[in-house]
Design an enzyme around this catalytic site. Structure first.
Site, PDB file in Angstrom:
ATOM      1  N   THR A   1      12.554  -7.312 -10.596  1.00  0.00           N
ATOM      2  CA  THR A   1      12.038  -8.669 -10.788  1.00  0.00           C
ATOM      3  C   THR A   1      10.801  -8.895  -9.936  1.00  0.00           C
ATOM      4  O   THR A   1      10.790  -8.577  -8.751  1.00  0.00           O
ATOM      5  CB  THR A   1      13.132  -9.706 -10.473  1.00  0.00           C
ATOM      6  OG1 THR A   1      14.240  -9.446 -11.313  1.00  0.00           O
ATOM      7  CG2 THR A   1      12.629 -11.131 -10.692  1.00  0.00           C
TER       8      THR A   1
ATOM      9  N   GLY B   1       0.809  -1.215   0.000  1.00  0.00           N
ATOM     10  CA  GLY B   1       0.000   0.000   0.000  1.00  0.00           C
ATOM     11  C   GLY B   1       0.844   1.269   0.000  1.00  0.00           C
ATOM     12  O   GLY B   1       0.542   2.235  -0.711  1.00  0.00           O
ATOM     13  N   THR B   2       1.906   1.254   0.781  1.00  0.00           N
ATOM     14  CA  THR B   2       2.764   2.434   0.877  1.00  0.00           C
ATOM     15  C   THR B   2       3.354   2.783  -0.492  1.00  0.00           C
ATOM     16  O   THR B   2       3.309   3.932  -0.937  1.00  0.00           O
ATOM     17  CB  THR B   2       3.907   2.170   1.879  1.00  0.00           C
ATOM     18  OG1 THR B   2       3.322   1.877   3.157  1.00  0.00           O
ATOM     19  CG2 THR B   2       4.828   3.367   2.008  1.00  0.00           C
TER      20      THR B   2
ATOM     21  N   CYS C   1       1.193   5.118  18.987  1.00  0.00           N
ATOM     22  CA  CYS C   1       2.053   4.360  19.878  1.00  0.00           C
ATOM     23  C   CYS C   1       3.168   3.644  19.150  1.00  0.00           C
ATOM     24  O   CYS C   1       4.249   3.458  19.687  1.00  0.00           O
ATOM     25  CB  CYS C   1       1.225   3.349  20.652  1.00  0.00           C
ATOM     26  SG  CYS C   1       0.229   2.299  19.591  1.00  0.00           S
TER      27      CYS C   1
ATOM     28  N   HIS D   1      -1.611  -7.940   2.543  1.00  0.00           N
ATOM     29  CA  HIS D   1      -1.586  -8.432   3.932  1.00  0.00           C
ATOM     30  C   HIS D   1      -2.766  -7.922   4.759  1.00  0.00           C
ATOM     31  O   HIS D   1      -2.962  -8.365   5.896  1.00  0.00           O
ATOM     32  CB  HIS D   1      -0.244  -8.143   4.607  1.00  0.00           C
ATOM     33  CG  HIS D   1      -0.003  -6.733   5.050  1.00  0.00           C
ATOM     34  ND1 HIS D   1      -0.239  -6.329   6.339  1.00  0.00           N
ATOM     35  CD2 HIS D   1       0.438  -5.639   4.391  1.00  0.00           C
ATOM     36  CE1 HIS D   1       0.082  -5.039   6.447  1.00  0.00           C
ATOM     37  NE2 HIS D   1       0.486  -4.598   5.276  1.00  0.00           N
TER      38      HIS D   1
ATOM     39  N   GLN E   1      -7.709  -0.421   3.382  1.00  0.00           N
ATOM     40  CA  GLN E   1      -8.567  -0.969   4.443  1.00  0.00           C
ATOM     41  C   GLN E   1      -9.900  -1.488   3.897  1.00  0.00           C
ATOM     42  O   GLN E   1     -10.560  -2.298   4.541  1.00  0.00           O
ATOM     43  CB  GLN E   1      -8.852   0.099   5.507  1.00  0.00           C
ATOM     44  CG  GLN E   1      -7.672   0.412   6.394  1.00  0.00           C
ATOM     45  CD  GLN E   1      -7.328  -0.704   7.372  1.00  0.00           C
ATOM     46  OE1 GLN E   1      -8.197  -1.449   7.817  1.00  0.00           O
ATOM     47  NE2 GLN E   1      -6.065  -0.829   7.699  1.00  0.00           N
TER      48      GLN E   1
ATOM     49  N   SER F   1      -3.358  -3.555  -0.690  1.00  0.00           N
ATOM     50  CA  SER F   1      -2.251  -4.289  -0.089  1.00  0.00           C
ATOM     51  C   SER F   1      -2.720  -5.659   0.402  1.00  0.00           C
ATOM     52  O   SER F   1      -3.694  -5.761   1.138  1.00  0.00           O
ATOM     53  CB  SER F   1      -1.703  -3.477   1.090  1.00  0.00           C
ATOM     54  OG  SER F   1      -0.693  -4.209   1.744  1.00  0.00           O
TER      55      SER F   1
HETATM   56  C1  PLP Z   1      -1.801  -0.664   6.015  1.00  0.00           C
HETATM   57  C2  PLP Z   1      -2.164   0.571   5.278  1.00  0.00           C
HETATM   58  C3  PLP Z   1      -1.279   1.144   4.353  1.00  0.00           C
HETATM   59  C4  PLP Z   1       0.107   0.617   4.137  1.00  0.00           C
HETATM   60  O1  PLP Z   1       0.119  -0.586   3.422  1.00  0.00           O
HETATM   61  P1  PLP Z   1       1.459  -1.474   3.429  1.00  0.00           P
HETATM   62  O2  PLP Z   1       1.166  -2.569   2.459  1.00  0.00           O
HETATM   63  O3  PLP Z   1       1.631  -1.962   4.814  1.00  0.00           O
HETATM   64  O4  PLP Z   1       2.559  -0.601   2.960  1.00  0.00           O
HETATM   65  C5  PLP Z   1      -1.697   2.258   3.658  1.00  0.00           C
HETATM   66  N1  PLP Z   1      -2.912   2.782   3.846  1.00  0.00           N
HETATM   67  C6  PLP Z   1      -3.786   2.259   4.714  1.00  0.00           C
HETATM   68  C7  PLP Z   1      -5.133   2.883   4.878  1.00  0.00           C
HETATM   69  C8  PLP Z   1      -3.444   1.142   5.463  1.00  0.00           C
HETATM   70  O5  PLP Z   1      -4.309   0.639   6.348  1.00  0.00           O
END
Ligand code: PLP
Length: 386
Positions: free
Chosen positions: A237, A73-74, A324, A201, A179, A199
């Site tokens: 890759t 996501g980042t 936190c 995960h 999300q 993302s």
């Molecule tokens: C977790 C999250 C990200 C980051 O995603 P990663 O795959 O961990 O880099 C970005 N935006 C939101 C809203 C997220 O919850």
């Protein structure tokens, strides 16, 4: 003392599904080829990546050519925002004040690079007002980026409505849907967005793999140079096993979505109802327009962090906003933007439900939490002098 392991931090990450791991394993073992290689092993890997791209496109209502695999996501957010900013100096960007840092901090960088950024306010439920967005757009606005659902309080934004307003003015629209995917229906053609980040995960897929949807014909400057992978937008890759895992996780998430949504909503509402029975507790986020798995409450007179530690000792994994994690004592920027006072923001607790949670988990949390809150309050100076 009864002890149970309860994971209620699915907003941070989710466990990898067995079916997903199974789909990935061959690509970590014998099917190790590089998709760019001409030989049989290479072609096998290429086919797997192509097939995954089709699955992801179908799940989102996109064309395969509009899907670009990234590291998460980042990175997807960075590519969309920086890649647009690089096309034209000194343009205007609009975002919300409650974005994930992967958008917010990129926007702060863009400001330093000479772009102008408007951070839209939110109301007490964390909603962005589309009329405020409409007024913020100017002839030099290049892009609007508003998240589909908030990671802390779960509020779901009216993305389709906002994207339509942007389109009318010829402004590109990006949404961080990290999300939302796997929790609510997401279709890029219905929403009419230009960019969308996801993302794996966060929906029971592997970490370190994500995707960016880029509407056909929308230009972007790549952040990296290298081989020609991902049509030069994201060279390097391919993470073949990750890509295969992402596609399998998304396919399953979409199939199971209606059932999962109603199950999680029921658990969420039971949890909220039980928590609100405790004295001096408030619900953070929108009462209805919220993610099926999100619960975020503030306990007056106590610190969210102390609550987390006590819960952890009794086997419950939760979170108290994102502050936190950085080791700082700053209250969450999301709760502050919603107008909470410092003290109430500090007492926030986020419980995010997912696939593995059941009624017994909710009952357990509702059983152990009230005594923890009482004990912490009895130690709190704020509580005594209230
Ligand atoms: C977790 C999250 C990200 C980051 O995603 P990663 O795959 O961990 O880099 C970005 N935006 C939101 C809203 C997220 O919850």
């Amino acid at each position: 003392m009864e002890s149970r392991k309860v994971y209620m931090d699915h907003g941070a990450t989710t466990p990898l599904r067995e079916e997903v791991l199974e789909a990935m394993m061959p690509f970590l073992r014998e099917k190790f080829g590089n998709p760019s290689s001409i030989h049989a092993q290479g072609r096998e890997a290429r086919q797997a990546v192509d097939a995954a791209r089709e699955v992801v496109a179908a799940a989102l209502g996109a064309e395969p050519g509009e899907i670009f695999f990234t590291s998460g996501g980042t990175e997807s957010n960075n590519i969309a925002l920086r890649g647009t900013a690089a096309l034209k100096p000194k343009s205007h960007f609009i975002t919300s004040s409650i974005e994930h840092h992967a958008v917010l901090d990129v926007c702060k960088d863009l400001e330093e690079q000479g772009h102008r950024v408007t951070f839209l306010p939110v109301d007490s439920n964390a909603l962005v007002d589309p009329r405020v967005l409409e007024e913020a757009m100017t002839p030099d606005t290049a892009m609007v980026s508003v998240m589909m659902a908030n990671n802390e309080v779960g509020t779901i934004q009216p993305i389709g409505e906002m994207a339509a307003l942007a389109r009318e003015k010829g402004v590109l629209f990006h949404t961080d849907a990290v999300q939302a995917i796997g929790q609510i229906p997401v279709n890029v053609k219905e929403l009419q967005v230009d960019f969308l980040s996801l993302s794996a995960h966060k929906f029971n897929g592997p970490k370190g793999i994500g995707a960016l949807y880029v509407r056909k014909g929308v230009p972007l400057t790549p952040l990296y140079r290298g081989g020609g992978q991902e049509r030069k937008l994201r060279p390097g890759t391919e993470n073949v096993a990750g890509i295969v895992g992402l596609a399998r996780a998304l396919e399953l998430a979409v199939q199971e979505l209606p059932e999962k949504m109603s199950r999680l909503k029921h658990l969420r509402d039971t949890l909220i109802k039980g928590l609100l029975k405790i004295e001096d507790v408030i619900l953070n986020g929108h009462p209805e327009q919220r993610l099926p798995g999100n619960v975020n409450v503030s306990f007056k007179y106590i610190e969210g962090e102390s609550l987390l530690l006590s819960l952890d000792l009794q086997g419950v994994a939760a979170s108290s906003g994102s502050a936190c994690t950085s080791g700082s004592l700053d209250p969450s920027h999301v709760l502050m933007a919603m107008g909470l006072d410092h003290e109430t923001a500090h007492g926030s607790l986020r419980l995010t439900l997912g696939r593995g949670n059941d009624e017994a988990d909710v009952d357990y949390v509702l059983k152990i939490l009230p005594p923890i809150v009482e004990r912490l309050r009895n130690m709190s100076a704020l509580y005594k002098k209230r």
